[in-house]
Design a protein around this motif. Sequence first.
Motif, short mmCIF file in Angstrom:
data_model
loop_
_atom_site.label_atom_id
_atom_site.label_comp_id
_atom_site.label_asym_id
_atom_site.label_seq_id
_atom_site.Cartn_x
_atom_site.Cartn_y
_atom_site.Cartn_z
N ARG A 138 0.80 -1.22 0.00
CA ARG A 138 0.00 0.00 0.00
C ARG A 138 0.84 1.28 0.00
NH1 ARG A 138 -5.33 -0.24 0.61
NH2 ARG A 138 -6.29 -2.21 1.08
N LEU A 139 2.15 1.14 0.05
CA LEU A 139 3.01 2.32 -0.01
C LEU A 139 3.16 2.73 -1.47
CD1 LEU A 139 5.82 1.63 2.61
CD2 LEU A 139 3.64 2.81 2.89
N SER A 157 -9.50 -0.12 -3.25
CA SER A 157 -9.02 -0.61 -4.55
C SER A 157 -7.50 -0.51 -4.71
CB SER A 157 -9.69 0.17 -5.67
OG SER A 157 -9.34 1.54 -5.58
N ARG A 158 -6.86 0.15 -3.80
CA ARG A 158 -5.40 0.37 -3.85
C ARG A 158 -4.98 1.03 -5.17
NH1 ARG A 158 -2.94 -5.26 -1.71
NH2 ARG A 158 -4.93 -5.90 -0.92
#
Length: 184
Positions: A138-139, A157-158
């Motif tokens: 997620r970074l 949804s990233r």
Amino acid sequence: MAEVVVPPEAAALIEVLNSRHLGPRPDLLSDPDRATRMLTRAGLGPPDTRLEPESLAALRTARDALNDVLDDTLDEPSHEHAWGTIDQVAAGVGLTLRLAAGPTARLRPAADLGSGETVLAEFLIRLHQAITSGSLRRLRRCANPVCDIAFYDGTRSRTQRWHSYARCGNRCNVAAYRSRARPH
């Protein structure tokens, strides 16, 4: 809109990732005093941490390689090289695995490390935690090339592209619209 809760390991990594030279701000890991303040904010060391030049250089190397890992434009061999660089830094740091009854295991800095090596060990522990918890996926780095700061994508949804839509997303979209609207 709900406030995004950033896991502590991701918050520490973001602080380190954003310590690089950004805009007019110098690299925070180029000066021991700035580095100490940033590492304290990140929870990687106490306020009296003093880093030797070798430890600062190793942390910069690991940080820059992790930034390469987050770069979606790089090809697979470049990502492998970045992970290899992180592995080389990790090979020089003492970590101890602590096991307990039940399904628990924790990495800890080895007891005989100096303050700079302890900071490196804490950084690597946070990276390990981010990998195993899934928060590393997620970074992101802001899609605005002028900004390029690291952030945590808290969307389901990233697919978040900008660290702040109001600050970077809107500017990029307006610039793209104006570019398309100009007569050629």
